[in-house]
Each structure stands twice: as C-alpha cells, then as structure tokens.
Motif scaffolding. Structure first.
Motif, PDB file in Angstrom:
ATOM      1  N   UNK A  61       1.839  -5.393  -2.393  1.00 33.01           N
ATOM      2  CA  UNK A  61       0.599  -4.975  -1.737  1.00 33.01           C
ATOM      3  C   UNK A  61       0.125  -6.009  -0.744  1.00 33.01           C
ATOM      4  N   UNK A  62       0.237  -7.282  -1.124  1.00 35.85           N
ATOM      5  CA  UNK A  62      -0.140  -8.354  -0.208  1.00 35.85           C
ATOM      6  C   UNK A  62       0.726  -8.331   1.050  1.00 35.85           C
ATOM      7  N   UNK A  63       2.030  -8.123   0.900  1.00 37.82           N
ATOM      8  CA  UNK A  63       2.920  -8.103   2.064  1.00 37.82           C
ATOM      9  C   UNK A  63       2.490  -7.013   3.042  1.00 37.82           C
ATOM     10  N   UNK A  64       2.155  -5.832   2.511  1.00 37.15           N
ATOM     11  CA  UNK A  64       1.691  -4.745   3.382  1.00 37.15           C
ATOM     12  C   UNK A  64       0.413  -5.170   4.120  1.00 37.15           C
ATOM     13  N   UNK A  65      -0.515  -5.770   3.396  1.00 37.50           N
ATOM     14  CA  UNK A  65      -1.762  -6.242   4.012  1.00 37.50           C
ATOM     15  C   UNK A  65      -1.483  -7.369   5.004  1.00 37.50           C
ATOM     16  N   UNK A  66      -0.561  -8.244   4.668  1.00 33.95           N
ATOM     17  CA  UNK A  66      -0.201  -9.370   5.535  1.00 33.95           C
ATOM     18  C   UNK A  66       0.363  -8.853   6.870  1.00 33.95           C
ATOM     19  N   UNK A  67       1.182  -7.811   6.801  1.00 33.21           N
ATOM     20  CA  UNK A  67       1.729  -7.216   8.034  1.00 33.21           C
ATOM     21  C   UNK A  67       0.611  -6.622   8.886  1.00 33.21           C
ATOM     22  N   UNK A  68      -0.341  -5.960   8.260  1.00 31.00           N
ATOM     23  CA  UNK A  68      -1.483  -5.411   8.988  1.00 31.00           C
ATOM     24  C   UNK A  68      -2.300  -6.535   9.627  1.00 31.00           C
ATOM     25  N   UNK A  69      -2.515  -7.605   8.890  1.00 28.09           N
ATOM     26  CA  UNK A  69      -3.269  -8.744   9.426  1.00 28.09           C
ATOM     27  C   UNK A  69      -2.513  -9.421  10.570  1.00 28.09           C
ATOM     28  N   UNK A  70      -1.190  -9.442  10.481  1.00 19.84           N
ATOM     29  CA  UNK A  70      -0.399 -10.016  11.576  1.00 19.84           C
ATOM     30  C   UNK A  70      -0.595  -9.202  12.851  1.00 19.84           C
ATOM     31  N   UNK A  71      -0.686  -7.895  12.709  1.00 20.58           N
ATOM     32  CA  UNK A  71      -0.959  -7.048  13.872  1.00 20.58           C
ATOM     33  C   UNK A  71      -2.349  -7.338  14.435  1.00 20.58           C
ATOM     34  N   UNK A  72      -3.323  -7.560  13.555  1.00 22.64           N
ATOM     35  CA  UNK A  72      -4.671  -7.930  14.012  1.00 22.64           C
ATOM     36  C   UNK A  72      -4.650  -9.279  14.725  1.00 22.64           C
ATOM     37  N   UNK A  73      -3.795 -10.169  14.236  1.00 21.20           N
ATOM     38  CA  UNK A  73      -3.681 -11.490  14.846  1.00 21.20           C
ATOM     39  C   UNK A  73      -3.153 -11.377  16.285  1.00 21.20           C
ATOM     40  N   UNK A  74      -2.254 -10.447  16.501  1.00 19.21           N
ATOM     41  CA  UNK A  74      -1.757 -10.219  17.862  1.00 19.21           C
ATOM     42  C   UNK A  74      -2.903  -9.832  18.801  1.00 19.21           C
ATOM     43  N   UNK A  75      -3.869  -9.112  18.257  1.00 17.06           N
ATOM     44  CA  UNK A  75      -5.043  -8.713  19.038  1.00 17.06           C
ATOM     45  C   UNK A  75      -5.774  -9.938  19.579  1.00 17.06           C
TER      46      UNK A  75
END
Length: 171
Positions: A153-167
C-alpha cells in the motif's frame, strides 16, 4: 577504493535498488509455498524469495541508515521531536484543496518515514520467520505477510506522491 568512496557509490543506487528488489519479491510472492521452514521440497521460488529477501534486507538496512544519518531522521520522523506544525499545515492545506509539497517535515516526508518503518517491519518479520523454530514460524509468517501488504500500500502511495513531486518541478 576507500570505504567512503564505495559507500557514496552504493548510496546513490540504494533507493532504486531497494524498490526494484521489493517489487521483484512482491511480484513473485504468490508462488511462495513456505509455511514453517525452507525444506527439502522447497521450490525455486521459495529459495529465490528467501535469499533475494535476505539480500534485500541488507539493502533495506543500508537505506535506512542513509535516510536517517546526519540528522536526516528529523525530516522523516518529526513527530519524534514533537514537531507537528509542518504536518498540520499540510493537512489543513489538504482540507482547503491544496496539495502538499515534497521536502521539509510535512505530510509527504512523514508518509515516507512510515514507509521506512514498514520496510523495516517486513525485514524484521521475514528474518524472524526464517530463524525461529518451526512451531513459531507460522505466526511470524502471518506478521510478515501483514507488514508486506502494508508496504505494498505504501508503494502505491509512494508512486502517487512521486507524481505529485514532478508537479513541483513545473510550478
């Protein structure tokens, strides 16, 4: 090559290597049939999971050292020093429709810290499951699976946060 130079070369690769190894272990875990111990009838995937898991555990410990050394632990675990203002500010921002920014001691860093804790719990429970007597192994197997599911679950959230970081790079 001196140890410090070797460590600097390894340190750069730890995050992607830990993530790759974890994903490899997660993707192959449905084929694991180990219950109490690694026996004579263990499959290739059982041996693969145990020994790649031990290697990944070593990488995870080195990664934890990397993210916690030189006082960096304060960024990922600000609640240990009772520093809640950045986290609360990010949560208030979320309620107002603002996405948190990466870095600092806010929500994203706290979530990453929880990921490090989950990773270590997977490492510890996997190691104990491997080492204990067969009578206690199934209990530790259950803990290992529970924490591994939390880490997924953390990995899925981490990937989403990485996309936010690109923002952050484009704003």
């Amino acid at each position: 090559m001196k140890f410090k130079q070797l460590w600097q070369r390894i340190e750069v690769m730890l995050h992607p290597l830990v993530m790759l190894m974890c994903l490899l272990l997660i993707c192959t875990s449905p084929w694991i049939l180990i219950g109490r111990q690694l026996g004579s009838r263990a499959s290739f995937w059982d041996f693969f999971h145990v020994y790649v898991g031990l290697f990944t555990a070593l990488l995870a410990i080195m990664f934890t050292y990397k993210v916690c050394s030189a006082g960096q632990w304060r960024q990922f675990f600000p609640w240990l020093t009772l520093e809640f203002k950045p986290l609360l500010a990010d949560m208030r921002g979320l309620l107002q429709g603002q996405l948190p920014h990466s870095g600092g001691k806010g929500l994203i860093s706290v979530i990453e810290g929880i990921g490090v804790i989950l990773l270590l719990l997977v490492v510890i429970t996997g190691g104990v499951w491997y080492a204990v007597e067969p009578n206690a192994a199934l209990v530790w197997r259950g803990y290992h699976i529970l924490f591994a599911q939390g880490f997924i679950g953390f990995i899925a959230l981490h990937c989403l946060l990485a996309l936010l970081h690109l923002r952050d790079f484009f704003s």
